[in-house]
Design an enzyme around this catalytic site. Structure first.
Site, mmCIF file in Angstrom:
data_model
loop_
_atom_site.group_PDB
_atom_site.id
_atom_site.type_symbol
_atom_site.label_atom_id
_atom_site.label_comp_id
_atom_site.label_asym_id
_atom_site.label_seq_id
_atom_site.Cartn_x
_atom_site.Cartn_y
_atom_site.Cartn_z
ATOM 1 C CB CYS A 268 -0.987 0.024 1.163
ATOM 2 S SG CYS A 268 -1.234 -1.517 2.017
ATOM 3 N NE ARG B 286 2.034 -9.035 5.420
ATOM 4 C CZ ARG B 286 0.735 -8.981 5.180
ATOM 5 N NH1 ARG B 286 -0.091 -9.796 5.822
ATOM 6 N NH2 ARG B 286 0.238 -8.139 4.304
ATOM 7 C CD GLN C 150 -0.618 -8.721 0.032
ATOM 8 O OE1 GLN C 150 -0.074 -7.684 -0.360
ATOM 9 N NE2 GLN C 150 -1.323 -8.767 1.146
ATOM 10 C CG ASP D 233 -2.300 -5.425 -2.496
ATOM 11 O OD1 ASP D 233 -3.489 -5.304 -2.157
ATOM 12 O OD2 ASP D 233 -1.369 -4.812 -1.960
ATOM 13 C CG HIS E 110 -3.835 -0.268 -2.586
ATOM 14 N ND1 HIS E 110 -2.691 -0.970 -2.885
ATOM 15 C CD2 HIS E 110 -4.167 -0.582 -1.315
ATOM 16 C CE1 HIS E 110 -2.335 -1.662 -1.820
ATOM 17 N NE2 HIS E 110 -3.206 -1.460 -0.851
ATOM 18 C CE LYS F 163 -11.919 -6.666 9.083
ATOM 19 N NZ LYS F 163 -10.685 -7.065 9.707
ATOM 20 C CG HIS G 170 -6.046 -1.239 1.763
ATOM 21 N ND1 HIS G 170 -4.687 -1.040 1.812
ATOM 22 C CD2 HIS G 170 -6.596 -0.224 2.458
ATOM 23 C CE1 HIS G 170 -4.438 0.048 2.521
ATOM 24 N NE2 HIS G 170 -5.573 0.558 2.924
HETATM 25 ZN ZN LIG Z 1 -3.222 -2.246 1.000
#
Ligand SMILES: [Zn+2]
Ligand SMILES: [Zn+2]
Length: 648
Positions: A344, A373, A391, A393, A395, A475, A521
Site C-alpha cells: 500500500c 512478513r 498478493q 493486491d 488499491h 471492511k 485495499h
Molecule cells: Zn493495501
C-alpha cells in the site's frame, strides 16, 4: 438496595436489585429456563450465570441452542476438566494454560515423561467420569496474596508466573470444577454435567515452549476437539481424515509442485509443475483485472524505514518486518530498510507523482506484490502460512461517493473469479465501527452504508460483525467454503481514509481545491501461495483441467508406437494442451499408476492397433474403463478444455 433495569431481547424492560445474577433472572422468568440456561450475554459480553450485574444492561440468556456460546463453554470447560483429569491421574504434573481454539482446545502440561496414546485414552475416560459426576462449577474473586500462597503451597510455578503477570488493578478470578481449581477469566458452565460426554475427543500431543519462548521449558500440549453431540464430532473426524488425504504438502510432493527447505523457512521453491499452476492463475487474474479497468504497477522490495514510519507500519507492525541494514557509501550510520510487508505505501507513492484531478478517479492500481512478513516458525504451514508470498493486491483511489460503486464492482469481480476457480459457496462478512476509532459518526455512517449497499446491489447478503472494523474504517471479508466444509477467508475489501492522510495523497476537486482520496485495499485470492494450497486441497489435487500443470501423458505400449506418440504430443501441444510423452520401456499399467499418483487427468495409451487406426486409448483419472477416440476428436476435446474459463 438500588434497582437496575435489564432490557431483554424482545424489548421488555424489567427492574431487578443491583447485583442480580443471570441465573436468578432466568429463575424469575421460568424454572425451565433456569434449567436450560448455560450463560448470558450482558451488553454483548459473554457472561457467567453466577456473575452479578451491577448496572442497567441488555441481557439475554443463552441455552445449548445458541451455538457460539455453547461451543465456547463446552471447549473451555473441557480444558479445565482435562487438566483436572491429568492431575488426578498424575498428581506431579504441573498445569499452565489451556485456551479454546478452532473446533476444540488445548492445554499445556509440564511432565517429564511424554504422554502416550494410551495416556490420552486414560485421560479421556477420567474426563467422562468427571462429566458424569455433574460436579458443580464455582467461581470467586481472590486477592493476589491468596492466589500466590495457594500456588506456592501446591508447587505450581507456572501459575505463580501467570498471577504475577496480571496487572495490579485487575481482579483475580478463580474457578472450581468440583474440587479442582484454576485461575481463569471465565465464563463457564454451572456444572460439569452440562458438557456433552460423547461430543469430544483428545486428538494428539505436541511440544510447545512455555509462553512460546524457546528459552523456556518445553511443555506437552494435549489437543482436543469438541462439539455439541456425537454426530457433529463424527462429521469433524471424517473431515479431518479427508483433509489429511488432501494435504497440499503431501499432494505437492506427489505432483512435483514445490518444496521448502530450512535455509529459507516459510518460502517456496516452486518447481516447473507448481510454477505452471502459479503463472496460469496469475495470467488469468491479470486478464480479469485488465477487463475491469485496473492498471498494473510494480514497486520496490527493499524500502527505507522512513516510508514505514510515515505509513505507521514501523510503529505498529515492526515485529513482523524483515529489517535490512546496509552500509551506504560515505554514510556514518547504517541505513535501515525493511522488506515490504505490504504494497500500500508504495502505491501511494505512485499516486503522488504528478497532479491528480477528480476526473482521474477512480484509479485502480494493481500489483502482484511480493511481500515478506516474519511469522514464528511454529506458525508456518506448507505454502498456506509462509513468510514470503505474493498478493493479488490492488488499491482503488476514489472519492467517498464512488466507494459504493467501486465496492460493488469488486464483489462482481470476485464472484466471477471464485466461480471460475470452482468455488460456489462463499459468504460476506461486514465489520463495522469499533469502540476506539477516529472519524466522525457522520463519516462512519456513510462508509458503512456504502459497503452494505454495495453488497446488496451485487445481489448478496452479509453477516454483520459489529465493532470488528479497523479503527479508521469498515471492511468486507469474503469467506470460501471448500469441498469438505472448511472455511477460508481469502478476499478482503478494506476502506481506508487514513493512509492517504498519513502519506499526504491528494487530488484537485471540481471546486479547484485539494481533497483527500479514499483508498480501497482489496485482494481476491489473498496470496497466490495460500490460494494454490487451498485449490489443491479443495480439488484433492484434481485441479480444473485448464489449471492442471501436466494435462496429458501420451504413453507407448510398445516401442514401435513411439513415432505416433510423438505425433500425438505435437498435435496436442500445437492445440494449446500441456502434453508429454512417456516412451519408457515399462509396462503400461506401471505408467498409468505412476501418472495417476501425479494426478495427470488424461493418459493416452498407444499400441500398434492405435497406430494403425490413428486412434488413442483414453484413460481418465479416477476411472478404470478406457475409451477409444480418433486423434482429431481427442485434440478437439482437450484443446477446448485447456482454455481458461474466461477465454471460452
Ligand atoms: Zn493495501
Ligand atoms: Zn477457564
Amino acid at each position: 438496595m438500588s434497582q437496575i433495569s435489564l432490557t431483554f431481547p424482545d424489548g421488555n424492560i424489567r427492574q431487578f436489585d443491583a447485583g442480580v445474577t443471570p441465573a436468578q433472572v432466568a429463575a424469575s422468568i421460568a424454572p425451565s429456563l433456569a434449567k436450560a440456561a448455560i450463560s448470558a450475554q450482558v451488553d454483548g459480553q459473554h457472561w457467567d450465570l453466577q456473575w452479578p450485574i451491577h448496572g442497567d444492561a441488555r441481557l439475554s440468556i443463552n441455552t445449548m441452542k445458541d451455538d457460539g456460546p455453547a461451543l465456547e463453554l463446552i471447549r473451555h470447560d473441557l480444558a479445565h476438566i482435562m487438566a483436572r483429569a491429568v492431575q488426578e491421574i498424575w498428581p506431579d504434573v504441573k498445569v499452565t494454560i489451556g485456551p479454546v481454539r478452532d473446533y476444540g482446545w488445548f492445554y499445556d502440561f509440564d511432565r517429564a515423561e511424554p504422554f502416550t496414546p494410551d495416556d490420552l485414552g486414560q485421560i479421556e475416560a477420567r474426563m467422562k467420569q468427571i462429566i458424569n459426576a455433574r460436579d458443580p462449577v464455582r467461581t470467586e474473586i481472590w486477592s493476589r496474596a491468596d492466589a500466590l500462597a495457594y500456588y506456592e503451597e501446591r508447587g505450581e510455578p507456572y501459575k505463580i508466573e501467570l498471577v504475577n503477570k496480571i496487572p495490579e488493578d485487575q481482579d483475580l478470578r478463580m474457578y472450581w470444577h468440583g474440587p479442582w481449581q484454576d485461575l481463569c477469566r471465565g465464563p463457564h458452565f454451572q456444572h460439569t454435567g452440562q458438557v456433552p460426554a460423547d461430543g469430544f475427543k483428545l486428538t494428539h500431543v505436541a511440544g510447545a515452549y512455555w509462553l512460546g519462548d524457546s528459552s523456556r521449558p518445553m511443555l506437552q500440549r494435549i489437543y482436543g476437539v469438541a462439539f455439541k453431540n456425537r454426530d457433529d464430532l463424527k462429521a469433524h473426524m471424517t473431515m479431518l481424515e479427508e483433509a489429511a488425504k488432501r494435504d497440499h504438502r503431501k499432494l505437492g510432493r506427489e505432483m512435483g509442485l514445490f518444496h521448502m527447505q530450512e535455509e529459507a523457512p516459510g518460502q517456496v521453491f516452486w518447481h516447473p509443475n507448481g510454477w505452471t499452476i502459479y503463472t496460469t492463475l496469475q495470467d488469468y487474474m491479470r486478464r480479469q483485472q485488465r477487463r475491469d479497468g485496473y492498471v498494473e504497477v510494480n514497486t520496490p522490495q527493499v524500502v527505507n524505514r522512513k516510508l514505514w514510519e510515515a505509513s505507521g507500519h514501523w510503529e505498529n507492525y515492526r515485529e513482523n518486518m524483515f529489517i535490512v541494514e546496509v552500509d551506504e557509501e560515505g554514510a556514518r550510520e547504517k541505513v535501515v530498510n525493511a522488506l515490504k510487508p505490504m504494497n500500500c505505501p508504495c502505491h501511494v507513492q505512485i499516486f503522488n507523482v504528478g497532479l491528480k484531478s477528480y476526473r482521474d478517479l477512480p484509479i485502480r492500481m494493481a500489483e502482484f506484490g511480493s511481500c515478506a512478513r516474519y511469522e514464528p516458525s511454529g506458525a508456518l504451514h506448507g505454502i498456506m502460512r509462509v513468510r514470503g508470498f505474493t498478493q493479488d493486491d490492488a488499491h482503488i483511489f476514489c472519492r467517498l461517493d464512488q466507494v459504493e460503486a467501486e465496492s460493488k464492482k469488486f464483489i462482481d469481480f470476485l464472484a466471477k473469479v471464485y466461480a471460475d476457480l470452482g468455488f460456489d459457496k462463499w459468504r460476506i462478512k461486514l465489520s463495522t465501527r469499533p469502540e476506539k476509532r477516529v472519524g466522525s459518526d457522520e463519516i462512519w455512517d456513510k462508509m458503512e452504508a456504502a459497503l452494505a449497499n454495495a453488497v446488496t446491489a451485487a445481489g448478496y447478503t452479509y453477516e454483520l460483525f459489529p465493532g470488528e472494523g479497523a479503527f479508521y474504517a469498515p471492511k468486507l471479508e469474503f469467506v470460501l467454503t471448500d469441498a469438505i466444509g472448511r472455511d477460508w477467508q481469502c478476499g478482503t475489501l478494506q476502506l481506508d481514509p487514513n493512509l492517504p492522510e498519513r502519506l499526504d495523497a491528494s487530488y484537485i476537486g471540481e471546486d479547484g481545491a485539494k481533497h483527500r482520496p479514499f483508498m480501497l485495499h482489496r485482494a481476491c485470492l489473498g496470496s497466490f501461495e495460500r490460494f494454490i494450497g487451498i485449490l489443491i486441497e479443495n480439488h484433492a489435487g484434481k485441479l480444473p483441467f485448464w489449471l492442471t500443470p501436466r494435462q496429458v501423458v501420451v504413453a507407448s505400449i510398445v516401442s514401435d508406437a513411439d513415432p505416433f506418440v510423438e505425433e500425438v504430443v505435437t498435435a496436442l501441444t500445437l492445440a494449446g494442451v500441456r502434453a508429454e510423452a512417456d516412451m519408457r520401456n515399462e509396462k503400461i499399467n506401471y505408467k498409468v499408476r505412476e501418472h495417476s499418483v501425479g494426478k495427470v487427468p488424461v493418459i493416452l495409451a498407444i499400441g500398434m492397433k492405435e497406430v494403425e487406426e490413428r486412434t488413442v486409448s483414453v484413460r481418465r483419472l479416477g476411472e478404470t474403463r478406457t475409451e477409444t477416440m480418433t486423434l482429431d476428436a481427442i485434440v478437439a476435446e482437450l484443446s477446448a478444455a485447456a482454455l481458461p474459463p474466461d477465454l471460452r
